[in-house]
Write a protein that holds these residues in place. Structure first.
Motif, PDB file in Angstrom:
ATOM      1  N   ASP A 154       1.350  -0.512  -2.521  1.00 45.14           N
ATOM      2  CA  ASP A 154       1.154   0.765  -1.845  1.00 45.14           C
ATOM      3  C   ASP A 154       1.309   0.524  -0.347  1.00 45.14           C
ATOM      4  N   ALA A 155       2.213   1.245   0.288  1.00 48.34           N
ATOM      5  CA  ALA A 155       2.515   1.014   1.706  1.00 48.34           C
ATOM      6  C   ALA A 155       1.340   1.349   2.615  1.00 48.34           C
ATOM      7  N   ASP A 156       0.510   2.305   2.224  1.00 48.40           N
ATOM      8  CA  ASP A 156      -0.621   2.689   3.069  1.00 48.40           C
ATOM      9  C   ASP A 156      -1.801   1.740   2.944  1.00 48.40           C
ATOM     10  N   THR A 157      -2.127   1.334   1.719  1.00 52.20           N
ATOM     11  CA  THR A 157      -3.334   0.535   1.501  1.00 52.20           C
ATOM     12  C   THR A 157      -3.067  -0.960   1.413  1.00 52.20           C
ATOM     13  N   GLY A 158      -1.817  -1.338   1.128  1.00 49.55           N
ATOM     14  CA  GLY A 158      -1.500  -2.746   0.944  1.00 49.55           C
ATOM     15  C   GLY A 158      -1.926  -3.298  -0.399  1.00 49.55           C
ATOM     16  N   GLN A 159      -2.402  -2.424  -1.281  1.00 54.61           N
ATOM     17  CA  GLN A 159      -2.848  -2.865  -2.604  1.00 54.61           C
ATOM     18  C   GLN A 159      -1.681  -2.961  -3.570  1.00 54.61           C
TER      19      GLN A 159
ATOM     20  N   GLU B 293       9.654   4.863  -0.121  1.00 57.46           N
ATOM     21  CA  GLU B 293       8.950   4.955   1.156  1.00 57.46           C
ATOM     22  C   GLU B 293       7.453   4.712   1.025  1.00 57.46           C
ATOM     23  N   ASP B 294       6.843   5.216  -0.047  1.00 55.81           N
ATOM     24  CA  ASP B 294       5.397   5.114  -0.211  1.00 55.81           C
ATOM     25  C   ASP B 294       4.952   3.770  -0.780  1.00 55.81           C
ATOM     26  N   THR B 295       5.894   3.052  -1.354  1.00 57.65           N
ATOM     27  CA  THR B 295       5.605   1.737  -1.918  1.00 57.65           C
ATOM     28  C   THR B 295       6.715   0.777  -1.498  1.00 57.65           C
ATOM     29  N   TYR B 296       6.433  -0.504  -1.630  1.00 60.65           N
ATOM     30  CA  TYR B 296       7.475  -1.498  -1.397  1.00 60.65           C
ATOM     31  C   TYR B 296       7.297  -2.637  -2.390  1.00 60.65           C
TER      32      TYR B 296
END
Length: 126
Positions: free
Chosen positions: A72-77, A51-54
C-alpha cells in the motif's frame, strides 16, 4: 541477484563463472536468471500501471512462498504476496499451491492460460 557472490563481478569474472559451469549447471543458471528477469519485469510493469500500490521483489531470492510483495503506497504495509512462475508446465504452479495455498501465483501467459484457478494471473510476458 542470481548469485550473491557475483553481485559486484566484472564481465570477465561473470564469463569465468559461466565457463566453469557444466551443461546442467548452465541450464540451472539460465532457469534462475529467467525467473529473476520475470520477477523484475513484472515489478516494473506493475509499478508503471498502479498508483495506490506498488510492487517490490523480496529482499532474498529464496524467500519462502513468494517473490514479490504488493505494498500500500500510503501505509507501506504489505497487502499481498505473489509467487512468480516462469515455467513451461503447470506442475510447478500446482506444487506451489500444495505448499502455499494462500499465496497467489503470477505465471507466464502460456502457463496461466492452462490453469483455471482464481489464484493464478498471467504476467503479460510469454
Amino acid at each position: 541477484r542470481s548469485t550473491f557472490d557475483l553481485r559486484d563481478a566484472s564481465q570477465e569474472q561473470l564469463g569465468d563463472y559461466l565457463r566453469s559451469q557444466s551443461p546442467d549447471g548452465l541450464r540451472g543458471v539460465a532457469a534462475n536468471v529467467k525467473g529473476i528477469y520475470h520477477e523484475l519485469w513484472y515489478v516494473e510493469q506493475y509499478n508503471a500501471s498502479h498508483e495506490d500500490t506498488y510492487a517490490r521483489t523480496s529482499e532474498a531470492t529464496n524467500h519462502p512462498g513468494s517473490d514479490v510483495e504488493i505494498v500500500d503506497a500510503d501505509t507501506g504495509q504489505v497487502i499481498r504476496e505473489v509467487q512468480l512462475k516462469a515455467v513451461e508446465s503447470p506442475a510447478a504452479v500446482n506444487g506451489h499451491f500444495e505448499r502455499y495455498p494462500h499465496i497467489d501465483v503470477v505465471a507466464t501467459d502460456e502457463v496461466a492460460a492452462t490453469i483455471h484457478d482464481s489464484r493464478v494471473d498471467a504476467s503479460g510476458i510469454a
